[in-house]
Structures are given as structure tokens and as C-alpha cells.
Scaffold this active site. Structure first.
Site, PDB file in Angstrom:
ATOM      1  N   PHE A 145      -7.166  -6.563 -16.005  1.00  0.00           N
ATOM      2  CA  PHE A 145      -7.019  -5.501 -17.004  1.00  0.00           C
ATOM      3  C   PHE A 145      -8.006  -5.795 -18.126  1.00  0.00           C
ATOM      4  O   PHE A 145      -7.842  -6.749 -18.879  1.00  0.00           O
ATOM      5  CB  PHE A 145      -5.600  -5.417 -17.562  1.00  0.00           C
ATOM      6  CG  PHE A 145      -5.457  -4.288 -18.553  1.00  0.00           C
ATOM      7  CD1 PHE A 145      -5.199  -3.001 -18.126  1.00  0.00           C
ATOM      8  CD2 PHE A 145      -5.627  -4.506 -19.914  1.00  0.00           C
ATOM      9  CE1 PHE A 145      -5.103  -1.946 -19.032  1.00  0.00           C
ATOM     10  CE2 PHE A 145      -5.531  -3.464 -20.825  1.00  0.00           C
ATOM     11  CZ  PHE A 145      -5.269  -2.184 -20.380  1.00  0.00           C
ATOM     12  N   ASP A 230     -12.796 -12.824 -20.536  1.00  0.00           N
ATOM     13  CA  ASP A 230     -12.100 -11.846 -21.374  1.00  0.00           C
ATOM     14  C   ASP A 230     -10.887 -12.542 -21.967  1.00  0.00           C
ATOM     15  O   ASP A 230      -9.906 -12.807 -21.281  1.00  0.00           O
ATOM     16  CB  ASP A 230     -11.681 -10.643 -20.529  1.00  0.00           C
ATOM     17  CG  ASP A 230     -10.953  -9.570 -21.337  1.00  0.00           C
ATOM     18  OD1 ASP A 230     -10.486  -9.874 -22.463  1.00  0.00           O
ATOM     19  OD2 ASP A 230     -10.832  -8.434 -20.849  1.00  0.00           O
ATOM     20  N   LYS A 259      -7.807  -7.923 -30.648  1.00  0.00           N
ATOM     21  CA  LYS A 259      -6.386  -8.040 -30.973  1.00  0.00           C
ATOM     22  C   LYS A 259      -6.127  -8.970 -32.155  1.00  0.00           C
ATOM     23  O   LYS A 259      -6.220  -8.571 -33.292  1.00  0.00           O
ATOM     24  CB  LYS A 259      -5.595  -8.421 -29.732  1.00  0.00           C
ATOM     25  CG  LYS A 259      -5.664  -7.330 -28.648  1.00  0.00           C
ATOM     26  CD  LYS A 259      -4.657  -7.504 -27.575  1.00  0.00           C
ATOM     27  CE  LYS A 259      -4.837  -6.499 -26.456  1.00  0.00           C
ATOM     28  NZ  LYS A 259      -4.625  -5.092 -26.849  1.00  0.00           N
TER      29      LYS A 259
END
Length: 406
Positions: A145, A230, A259
Site C-alpha cells: 500500500f 516506503d 504522516k
């Protein structure tokens, strides 16, 4: 609850009527947060065990980050990159000195950081490896993802993400996560990069076999392939290290972060890389109107300071070990497997348990907010500021719900 506030029911109905139905949230309407706690519009308090997918590692509304936001908002919020601003250069230096990379390129969302990494790998392949025009290939992993853009979902293996959105960009090949033989079989003269999550958060806190990252680093060196991690969810303390790749003592050529880079206050992301990779970007080849804006830079700088100066990474390591020990000790017939690292765990349930969502709904009723992923997994990811007392109370509740539920 304020006399002028709408009820949860009214707000949910309003959202359903006027909003796109692209999420399936739990039916709790939050209006305030502080530290590890959030409150709904009726005034009920909950412990947050999702932390906005690790965006609020520093806790909700951390006063130092909020102050940085408000003070900068009074002065200057946006210049675009057509001009320079005084908050951008200090943040670049702080990011690189803290992480050990040479250069940083700031964007806004995590998906934008990943898109930046994809562009960097491809251009490096053409300019430094001699790959023929438009032939560059990137290897990714199944269960990944990396975001929601059409390029990124094109190499997702989740049908829910991809169905109805094609055609997709070529140039990506999917290897089985953690399977080195499968990955090696995909390498050819056009392979410019490998993009992967050292811990798959959305996948349910899934990790590759021990030693996989070290072997992958060696493979990339042997074949002149760019290795990009990532770490948008796993980075900045979530796993008990600054980055998850540090657990195996390797260094990728680049990493995407987001984030928690903002402490949950204002969208900001970055692609960090070594000089050799980042120099593929020249004026006009990439950009963002909001990327590197002074408001985002002030927030990110404060968020990094909080992470380091309040020892939140060390707290994640210590309390994470304790949390995993307690979760693994839960004697429930519903639990198939517990995976975790740092203050991050995935509790995978047997299909016979009836799905993870019903347990999350029960926990919500009891004052603990978790979220299911991939039908059968409950994720645990509290803010790193959580105390041992708060953690104990939450784990007691979790054990009771998983043990008592029929």
C-alpha cells in the site's frame, strides 16, 4: 456536549447524504483530542489505538506543534516555490542530519512522496544506468500500500483498490513479499528500482523474513538497482527505531516519509535520498505549489523536535515490547497470529471469528478505538506518547473483548 453541537446521529446522516462513500468508518464522531485520548461530540472519551495511521505519533494536538503552527500562521503561510522562504532551509538541514540522507524533497501527502520516488528511480535509470527511453521497470511487492493515485494503485494487489480505475501505467512488476527468489526472477537490464515497505502497515503489520533487507541491499548493489523504502507509516519512531530498515542495519538509497512528519497537524511529506539519486531533479522537472511551504516547515520542524527530545522512539521500543508480550498472552480461540514491532501490532483472527470489524465496534463501545484491515486483522497503533497505565487499561479491555466475544 455544547448545546449547539449536533449529535453523532445527525452528523453521520449529514455525511452520508452529502459526502462520497469512499470510506467505511466506525460510527464515532470525534471533536477533540489530547495526547492519546479523543472525545466524541457527546463527550465520551476514547483511547486512540490507530493514531491516524501513525500520523499522530506525537499524540493529538501536541502543544509544541500547535504553537509552531499558530505562530507561523500569523506571519506567513505560503509563498510557493517560485520564491524562497526562511523556514524551508533549516528544515532541510534538520531532516538530513537527523536521518543521515544527503538531500530532501518536500511534498504534501504520502502518495506524492511515493510518486516523487518513482520519478527519481526512473530518471536515474535513464541517466545513470543507460536504460532505453520509456523502458525502465520498478519491482514492488504484493500486499503493498503506497497511496491512491492511479499510478500507485496500478501495482496494488488489492482488487478493492484497483477495480474500475484502469488502464494503469506500465513498468511495474510485483514480487511476493519477502520471497527473494521471486524477486530475483524479475530483475533484468531495465530494472531501475525496488520499492517496498519494510513493514506493511495497511497489510496488517506484516514483515519480511529476518535478513531479507540485508540480502535485498546486496542484490541492489550487485545489479545497480535503486532501493527505496516506503516508511510513511513505519518511519519516525513507530517501530522503535527512527526507521524500520534500521532493525537490519541497512541503508536504502531513498526513503519516503509523511504522516508523523507533521505530528498530525498539517500535511507534509518528503522524499529523502542520497546525492547521486536526488540530482536527477533539475528546475522544472518536479514540484508542488504547497511543497515546502513555511507553515508545513514550521510544523514539521517542531514535530521532529518532539519526537527526539521527548524520547518517543525509545518509548515505542520499550512499551512496544511490553504491548506485544501482553497481546501474545491473550488466550482467545479467535486469534490466529499476532505480528508486531514497536508500538505496532496486527492481530489476525481466524475466519471463523466473523471478521475483525465486529470486535472493533465492541471495543469502540467500551472506549477503545481500533480499526480493522483486510477483513480479519485488528491493528494496534497507539500514539507514542501513551503511558504504561493507559496501555495496560487498553490491553485489559482488548483481552476481555477477544476472550468474551462469541
Amino acid at each position: 456536549m455544547s448545546t449547539t453541537a449536533q449529535s453523532s446521529t445527525a452528523l453521520i446522516e449529514q455525511e452520508e447524504k452529502f459526502g462520497a462513500h469512499n470510506y467505511h468508518p466506525l460510527d464515532v464522531v470525534l471533536c477533540r483530542g489530547e495526547g492519546a485520548y479523543v472525545w466524541d461530540v457527546e463527550g465520551k472519551r476514547y483511547l486512540d489505538f490507530l493514531a491516524a495511521y501513525s500520523a499522530v505519533n506525537q499524540g493529538h494536538n501536541h502543544p509544541r506543534i500547535v504553537e509552531a503552527l499558530t505562530e507561523q500562521a500569523k506571519v506567513l503561510s505560503l509563498t510557493s516555490r517560485a520564491f524562497r522562504n526562511d523556514k524551508f532551509p533549516p528544515l532541510l538541514e534538520k531532516l538530513n542530519k537527523l536521518t543521515g540522507f544527503d538531500k530532501a524533497l518536500l511534498m504534501n501527502s504520502g502518495a506524492e512522496a511515493v510518486e516523487t520516488a518513482i520519478k527519481a528511480m526512473r530518471k536515474w535509470g535513464y541517466e545513470h544506468k543507460g536504460i532505453a527511453a520509456d523502458k525502465a521497470e520498478i519491482i514492488v511487492m504484493d500486499g503493498n500500500f503506497h497511496g491512491r493515485t492511479t499510478t500507485i494503485i496500478g501495482f496494488s494487489t488489492d482488487d478493492t483498490t484497483t477495480a474500475g480505475f484502469g488502464p494503469f501505467a506500465p513498468g511495474f512488476h510485483v514480487a511476493e513479499y519477502g520471497n527473494m527468489d521471486a524477486l530475483k526472477a524479475l530483475i533484468n537490464e531495465n530494472t531501475c528500482g525496488i520499492l517496498f515497505e519494510p513493514v506493511q502497515g495497511e497489510g496488517g503489520v506484516v514483515m519480511p523474513p529476518k535478513g531479507f533487507l540485508k540480502e535485498l541491499r546486496a542484490v541492489c548493489d550487485e545489479h545497480r538497482i535503486i532501493m527505496v523504502c516506503d516508511e510513511i507509516q513505519s518511519g519516525l519512531g513507530r517501530t522503535g527505531r527512527m526507521f524500520a530498515f534500521e532493525h537490519e542495519g541497512v541503508r536504502p538509497d531513498g526513503v519516503t516519509i509523511g504522516k508523523a512528519l507533521s505530528g498530525g497537524i498539517y500535511p507534509v511529506s518528503a522524499f529523502l535520498a542520497n546525492e547521486d539519486l536526488m540530482k536527477v531533479f533539475t528546475p522544472g522537472t518536479h514540484g508542488s505549489t504547497y511543497g515546502g511551504n513555511p507553515l508545513a516547515c514550521a510544523v514539521a520542524s517542531a514535530a521532529l523536535d518532539v519526537l527526539v527530545e521527548e524520547n518517543l522512539i525509545e518509548q515505542s521500543a520499550t512499551l512496544g515490547d511490553y504491548m506485544l508480550e501482553r497481546v501474545r498472552a491473550i488466550d482467545s480461540p479467535h486469534i490466529k497470529e499476532v505480528r508486531g514491532i514497536g508500538l505496532w501490532a496486527g492481530i489476525e483472527l481466524h475466519p471463523s471469528a466473523g471478521g475483525a470489524r465486529r470486535f472493533c465496534e465492541r471495543l469502540q463501545q467500551e472506549g477503545l478505538l481500533c480499526k480493522e484491515t483486510h477483513t480479519h486483522t485488528i491493528r494496534l497503533a497507539p500514539p507514542l506518547v501513551i503511558t504504561k497505565e493507559q496501555l495496560d487499561g487498553s490491553l485489559d479491555l482488548l483481552a476481555r473483548v477477544l476472550t468474551d466475544a462469541e
